[in-house]
Motif scaffolding. Structure first.
Motif, PDB file in Angstrom:
ATOM      1  N   GLN A   1       0.563  -1.365   0.150  1.00  0.00           N
ATOM      2  CA  GLN A   1       0.124  -0.211   0.200  1.00  0.00           C
ATOM      3  C   GLN A   1       0.846   1.352  -0.032  1.00  0.00           C
ATOM      4  N   ASN A   2       1.821   1.733   0.834  1.00  0.00           N
ATOM      5  CA  ASN A   2       3.077   1.906   0.985  1.00  0.00           C
ATOM      6  C   ASN A   2       3.093   2.597  -0.608  1.00  0.00           C
ATOM      7  N   GLN A   3       4.289   1.328  -0.590  1.00  0.00           N
ATOM      8  CA  GLN A   3       4.762   1.729  -2.839  1.00  0.00           C
ATOM      9  C   GLN A   3       3.766   2.066  -3.378  1.00  0.00           C
ATOM     10  N   LEU A   4       2.218   1.298  -3.398  1.00  0.00           N
ATOM     11  CA  LEU A   4       1.341   1.622  -4.668  1.00  0.00           C
ATOM     12  C   LEU A   4       1.062   3.638  -3.999  1.00  0.00           C
ATOM     13  N   GLN A   5       0.804   4.252  -3.284  1.00  0.00           N
ATOM     14  CA  GLN A   5       0.557   5.556  -2.056  1.00  0.00           C
ATOM     15  C   GLN A   5       2.037   6.680  -2.927  1.00  0.00           C
TER      16      GLN A   5
END
Length: 165
Positions: free
Chosen positions: A113-117
Motif C-alpha cells: 500500500q505504501n509503494q502504491l501511494q
C-alpha cells in the motif's frame, strides 16, 4: 427333534461377553452387583468345602472382572484424553501458524500500500509536471505572440497616424 439338533449344529455358536452386550456399569455398581451375588451364593445354606471353593471362585471371578472393567475404562479414558490433548495441541499449532502467516500478510499489505501511494503521488507529479511544463511552454509562446502582436499593433498605429497627418 433331530431337525432341531441338525439346525443348531449348522449355525456357528457365537459367544458374547457381558462387556460386548451391554455398556460397562460403574465400578460402584459392579461392586454392588458382585456383593449381592456373593451374598446370595454364600447364603444358600451349605457349609461344605465345595461350596466354599465355589464361593471363593465366584468372588475371585467378580474381583477379576471388576478389575478388568475398571482397567479397560481407565485405558479408554486415557486414550480419549490423549486424543483430545493431541487434537488441542494440533489445533493450537495450526492456529499459531495461521496467526504468523496473517501477520506476515498484513505487513506485506502495508508495504505494498505504501509503494502504491508513492507511485500514485509520483505518477500524479509526473503527469502534473508534464502538464505544467506543457502549459508553461504554451503560456510562454502565447506571451511571445501577444508581445509580437502588441509590437505589430503599435507599429500599425504609428503608420496610420503618419498617414493621417
Amino acid at each position: 427333534m433331530s431337525s432341531l439338533l441338525s439346525h443348531s449344529k449348522d449355525q456357528p455358536r457365537i459367544r458374547k461377553s457381558l462387556s460386548d452386550s451391554c455398556p460397562a456399569p460403574s465400578t460402584a455398581a459392579t461392586r454392588s452387583l458382585g456383593h449381592d451375588r456373593l451374598t446370595r451364593l454364600s447364603s444358600s445354606g451349605s457349609s461344605d468345602a465345595s461350596s466354599d471353593k465355589s464361593t471363593n471362585h465366584a468372588e475371585s471371578y467378580f474381583l477379576r472382572r471388576e478389575n478388568r472393567l475398571s482397567a479397560k475404562k481407565k485405558a479408554e479414558e486415557e486414550t480419549l484424553n490423549s486424543d483430545y490433548k493431541k487434537m488441542y495441541e494440533k489445533a493450537l499449532a495450526t492456529n499459531q501458524r495461521l496467526k504468523s502467516r496473517l501477520e506476515t500478510s498484513k505487513q506485506e499489505l502495508t508495504v505494498i500500500q505504501n509503494q502504491l501511494q508513492r507511485a500514485q503521488k509520483e505518477g500524479s507529479n509526473d503527469c502534473g509536471s508534464n502538464v505544467l511544463e506543457a502549459e508553461k511552454k504554451v503560456k510562454a509562446e502565447l506571451k511571445m505572440e501577444n508581445q509580437r502582436l502588441k509590437d505589430e499593433n503599435g507599429a500599425l498605429i504609428r503608420v496610420i497616424t503618419k498617414l493621417s497627418k
